[in-house]
Scaffold this active site. Structure first.
Site, PDB file in Angstrom:
ATOM      1  N   ASP A  83     -32.793 -12.289 -53.574  1.00 16.25           N
ATOM      2  CA  ASP A  83     -33.599 -13.583 -54.027  1.00 16.25           C
ATOM      3  C   ASP A  83     -34.484 -13.060 -55.455  1.00 16.25           C
ATOM      4  OD1 ASP A  83     -32.379 -15.815 -53.412  1.00 16.25           O
ATOM      5  OD2 ASP A  83     -33.594 -15.843 -51.635  1.00 16.25           O
ATOM      6  N   LYS A 113     -29.954 -13.896 -56.635  1.00 18.17           N
ATOM      7  CA  LYS A 113     -29.732 -15.219 -56.425  1.00 18.17           C
ATOM      8  C   LYS A 113     -30.815 -15.968 -57.082  1.00 18.17           C
ATOM      9  CE  LYS A 113     -30.039 -17.385 -52.351  1.00 18.17           C
ATOM     10  NZ  LYS A 113     -31.217 -18.211 -52.556  1.00 18.17           N
ATOM     11  N   GLU A 183     -26.931 -25.685 -50.048  1.00 18.82           N
ATOM     12  CA  GLU A 183     -28.059 -25.763 -48.930  1.00 18.82           C
ATOM     13  C   GLU A 183     -28.116 -27.209 -48.549  1.00 18.82           C
ATOM     14  OE1 GLU A 183     -31.189 -23.337 -48.904  1.00 18.82           O
ATOM     15  OE2 GLU A 183     -32.211 -24.208 -47.153  1.00 18.82           O
TER      16      GLU A 183
END
Ligand code: KIV
Length: 263
Positions: A83, A113, A183
């Site tokens: 991330d 990400k 998500e």
């Protein structure tokens, strides 16, 4: 078998579900890799589940690099993605390039990400992809925007909100993302996006129709004090650790450990 982004894409076409979990250190990374997890993410959830921050916002790039290097040493086959933490990519594509470049060069990870689906983020995804940096996108509940959302709430519940998330996902695919995390959105939206996109969708609280699933390792092992409603706990490691530590304390105090023969 070493997992590549091309392999994930092939699995989507074949209908073979993709497995993904987060990892933050060497021993857990080694266990996940040996157990056959396809994609390991060094998530910025490291800030909440291992560093004790209340949100992911305080996490720095240096902290991500530190954890990612440890995870990398434990990974032989899984696709390792890291991330980019809050405010290390939102300012400009140049800032994102610098941060992503450090991740790939210094840790050996094979992708980054980043969160969000605005036009600016899509432009950044495009620039990174053109530079040869694989990008995993992330829409729906994007935890770095928790204050804007007013909490870790399910996203895409109205038609307008669902349409916006779908449009963002399409734009991120067009920008070059190799896959996308969905998500905490309704399952039917997860299904619509998964059917519309040619890149794999990896769901977390986005229903069973995504091309793969990801969970935060501490949540699924029962190691988190709090966890989102969509998590399934596959073990209760907190209980195992507590029992082991109590047994140890008892045996030391009662002079049962170490015994005479074991040093
Ligand atoms: O940071 C993280 O762990 C994540 C997963 C929840 C997808 O983004």
């Amino acid at each position: 078998m070493v997992i590549t982004i091309q392999q994930l894409s092939q699995w989507k076409q074949q209908g073979r579900k993709i497995t993904a979990l987060t990892a933050y250190d060497f021993p857990i990374a080694q266990l996940l890799d040996r157990a056959g997890v396809d994609l390991i993410l060094v998530g910025d959830t490291v800030g909440m589940v291992t560093l004790g921050y209340e949100t992911t916002l305080p996490v720095t790039l240096d902290e991500m690099l530190h954890h990612a290097k440890a995870v990398r040493r434990g990974v032989k086959e899984a696709l390792l993605v890291v991330d980019l933490p809050f405010l290390t990519y939102q300012e400009s594509p140049q800032q994102a390039m610098h941060s992503a470049g450090r991740v790939l060069k210094e840790t050996g990870a094979r992708g980054v990400k980043l969160e969000g689906g605005s036009e600016a983020i899509a432009e950044t995804v495009n620039k990174l992809t053109i530079a040869g940096i694989p990008v995993l996108a992330h829409v729906g509940l994007t935890p770095q925007s928790v204050h804007q959302f007013g909490g870790y709430r399910k996203q895409g519940k109205t038609t307008d909100a669902a349409d916006r998330i779908l449009a963002e996902a399409v734009a991120l695919e067009e920008a070059g993302a190799f896959a996308i995390v969905l998500e905490h959105i309704p399952a039917d939206l997860g299904k619509t996006i998964s059917e519309k996109l040619t890149i794999p969708t990896i769901g977390i609280g986005a229903g069973p129709h995504c091309d793969g699933q990801i969970l935060v390792i501490n949540d699924m092992l029962g190691l988190s004090a709090w966890q989102p409603p969509f998590v399934k706990t596959y073990a209760n490691i907190s209980e195992t650790i507590t029992e082991a530590v109590k047994d140890y304390c008892f045996e030391v105090r009662e002079e049962k450990f170490p015994d005479g023969g074991n040093g």
